[in-house]
Design a protein around this motif. Sequence first.
Motif, PDB file in Angstrom:
ATOM      1  N   GLY A 157      78.767 -21.522 127.401  1.00 12.48           N
ATOM      2  CA  GLY A 157      79.873 -21.872 126.500  1.00 12.48           C
ATOM      3  C   GLY A 157      81.279 -21.721 127.075  1.00 12.48           C
ATOM      4  N   LYS A 158      81.408 -21.572 128.388  1.00 10.09           N
ATOM      5  CA  LYS A 158      82.747 -21.388 128.982  1.00 10.09           C
ATOM      6  C   LYS A 158      83.624 -22.620 128.761  1.00 10.09           C
ATOM      7  CE  LYS A 158      80.890 -20.523 133.044  1.00 10.09           C
ATOM      8  NZ  LYS A 158      79.471 -20.597 132.647  1.00 10.09           N
ATOM      9  N   THR A 159      83.075 -23.789 129.079  1.00  9.20           N
ATOM     10  CA  THR A 159      83.845 -25.026 128.893  1.00  9.20           C
ATOM     11  C   THR A 159      84.158 -25.235 127.413  1.00  9.20           C
ATOM     12  OG1 THR A 159      82.696 -25.982 130.773  1.00  9.20           O
ATOM     13  CG2 THR A 159      83.833 -27.530 129.318  1.00  9.20           C
ATOM     14  N   THR A 160      83.174 -24.999 126.583  1.00  8.20           N
ATOM     15  CA  THR A 160      83.357 -25.203 125.146  1.00  8.20           C
ATOM     16  C   THR A 160      84.465 -24.292 124.613  1.00  8.20           C
ATOM     17  OG1 THR A 160      80.994 -25.713 124.997  1.00  8.20           O
ATOM     18  CG2 THR A 160      82.140 -25.282 122.927  1.00  8.20           C
ATOM     19  N   LEU A 161      84.475 -23.050 125.073  1.00  7.17           N
ATOM     20  CA  LEU A 161      85.516 -22.112 124.631  1.00  7.17           C
ATOM     21  C   LEU A 161      86.903 -22.637 125.027  1.00  7.17           C
ATOM     22  CD1 LEU A 161      85.485 -18.974 123.490  1.00  7.17           C
ATOM     23  CD2 LEU A 161      86.531 -18.590 125.701  1.00  7.17           C
TER      24      LEU A 161
HETATM   25  N1  LIG Z   1      79.210 -32.863 124.703  1.00  5.94           N
HETATM   26  C1  LIG Z   1      78.196 -32.043 124.372  1.00  5.94           C
HETATM   27  N2  LIG Z   1      77.314 -32.408 123.430  1.00  5.94           N
HETATM   28  C2  LIG Z   1      76.298 -31.592 123.071  1.00  5.94           C
HETATM   29  N3  LIG Z   1      76.077 -30.376 123.612  1.00  5.94           N
HETATM   30  C3  LIG Z   1      76.918 -29.963 124.562  1.00  5.94           C
HETATM   31  C4  LIG Z   1      78.018 -30.773 124.995  1.00  5.94           C
HETATM   32  N4  LIG Z   1      78.696 -30.098 125.965  1.00  5.94           N
HETATM   33  C5  LIG Z   1      78.039 -28.922 126.114  1.00  5.94           C
HETATM   34  N5  LIG Z   1      76.988 -28.841 125.278  1.00  5.94           N
HETATM   35  C6  LIG Z   1      76.054 -27.693 125.140  1.00  5.94           C
HETATM   36  O1  LIG Z   1      76.828 -26.563 124.735  1.00  5.94           O
HETATM   37  C7  LIG Z   1      76.383 -25.397 125.407  1.00  5.94           C
HETATM   38  C8  LIG Z   1      77.552 -24.764 126.166  1.00  5.94           C
HETATM   39  O2  LIG Z   1      77.940 -25.667 127.214  1.00  5.94           O
HETATM   40  P1  LIG Z   1      79.208 -25.420 128.118  1.00  5.94           P
HETATM   41  O3  LIG Z   1      79.406 -26.658 128.945  1.00  5.94           O
HETATM   42  O4  LIG Z   1      80.328 -24.963 127.286  1.00  5.94           O
HETATM   43  O5  LIG Z   1      78.715 -24.225 129.045  1.00  5.94           O
HETATM   44  P2  LIG Z   1      79.339 -23.642 130.388  1.00  5.94           P
HETATM   45  O6  LIG Z   1      79.228 -22.166 130.293  1.00  5.94           O
HETATM   46  O7  LIG Z   1      80.686 -24.221 130.641  1.00  5.94           O
HETATM   47  O8  LIG Z   1      78.310 -24.187 131.461  1.00  5.94           O
HETATM   48  P3  LIG Z   1      78.455 -24.407 133.050  1.00  5.94           P
HETATM   49  O9  LIG Z   1      78.721 -23.072 133.648  1.00  5.94           O
HETATM   50  O10 LIG Z   1      77.123 -24.936 133.409  1.00  5.94           O
HETATM   51  O11 LIG Z   1      79.576 -25.391 133.245  1.00  5.94           O
HETATM   52  C9  LIG Z   1      75.218 -25.812 126.303  1.00  5.94           C
HETATM   53  O12 LIG Z   1      74.030 -25.554 125.618  1.00  5.94           O
HETATM   54  C10 LIG Z   1      75.432 -27.306 126.472  1.00  5.94           C
HETATM   55  O13 LIG Z   1      74.221 -27.971 126.673  1.00  5.94           O
END
Ligand SMILES: Nc1ncnc2c1ncn2[C@@H]1O[C@H](COP(=O)(O)OP(=O)(O)OP(=O)(O)O)[C@@H](O)[C@H]1O
Length: 286
Positions: free
Chosen positions: A54-58
Motif C-alpha cells: 500500500g505504499k503507492t496507494t498511501l
Molecule cells: N489500480 C489498482 N486497481 C486495483 N487494485 C490496485 C490498484 N493499484 C494497486 N492495487 C492493489 O492495492 C494493493 C496495494 O498496492 P500498492 O501499489 O499501493 O502497493 P505498494 O506497496 O506500492 O507495492 P510495490 O512495492 O510493489 O510498488 C495491492 O494489493 C495492489 O494489487
Amino acid sequence: MANHATSNNKDGNAPIAFHGVSFSYAPDQEMVFTDLSLAMPRGLTFLVGPNGIGKTTLMLLGAARLFPCQGEITLLGTSTEDFLEAEADPDCEERRNQQVSFIYQNMEFETEGSLGELLDAVSSNSADPASAALHRQEVLDATGVEPLLGSRMQELSKGEMQRAIIAMGLLYGSPVLMMDEPVFAVEPERAERIFAYLREYCAGKGVTICASVHDVHLARKFAQGVVLFHTDGVVEAGDPQELLSRERLEVAFKAPWDTLYQRQTLYRDMLNQASLGDADPDDPSE
Ligand SMILES: Nc1ncnc2c1ncn2[C@@H]1O[C@H](COP(=O)(O)OP(=O)(O)OP(=O)(O)O)[C@@H](O)[C@H]1O
C-alpha cells in the motif's frame, strides 16, 4: 488487508494526516486500508515495506489523486475533498498540483521539445517562479541533467528520465512532493547525491517529500522520517533510527536481515525489466 496504525502516529501539525481512513480500489475489492490514522512526518520521509502493501496507494491518497471511502485526509491543514473535482476541472487540478506533486514510477512525455525547454516551462508555471530560478543550478547539479538539456525526452534512458522528472518536480516547487520509486533505474552514487540534495532541500525550504523505496540502505542514510508498513497490516510513522533498526525491519517484513537485501536487488531488477523491456537500464556514463 486491514491496516491499523500504531499510537505513535499523532501530530496535530503534520503536513499530511490520515484520520480513520478506509480505502479499496473498487467496492468488490479487498480494502487496502481500514481505519488508518497516521501523521506523515516532516521533511524527507521514506515509505518502506513489502511489495503490494500500500505504499503507492498511501501516497496517491495523500496527494489527492485518490480519495478515501471513509475517513478524511488533511493536506497542509485542508481536507483533500477540496480537490475531488481535480480530474474534471483544470483550475481545481492546478490548485491541487500547486499544493502537492506526484512523481509516478513510469511517466511518458509526448512533447517534441527538449528537456531544457520542458524545465523552462515547468519553472515558469511554478508555484514560486523566483525560487525555481534561484534553485535551478543546484537542481541541475544534484540530478546531473545539465548535459541532457538539449535532448528530447524520448531520447533519454530510463535512469536519465527519472533524474529529469525529479528535476521537474523540484523546479515546479510544490510544498509537498510524492515520489513513487523515483531512483530505481538511477546508478547508486547518483541516487545518493539526489537524496542528499532532497534532504537539504526539505530542510531549507520546509518542504515535505515522501518517497517509496525498496533500498533500506538509502532510507537509513537519508530519511528524516519513516512510514514503515508491516506484512501483517500495521503501519507506523516515526523516527528512522527506531523504525529502520534491524530488529524492527525483520519484524515488519517477517524476514531475516540477509534476505531483505536480496529482495531489494531482485525488486530493483524487476522494475527495470518492466519499464525498459530490452533497453539499457541506465546510462553507464552516469
Ligand atoms: N489500480 C489498482 N486497481 C486495483 N487494485 C490496485 C490498484 N493499484 C494497486 N492495487 C492493489 O492495492 C494493493 C496495494 O498496492 P500498492 O501499489 O499501493 O502497493 P505498494 O506497496 O506500492 O507495492 P510495490 O512495492 O510493489 O510498488 C495491492 O494489493 C495492489 O494489487
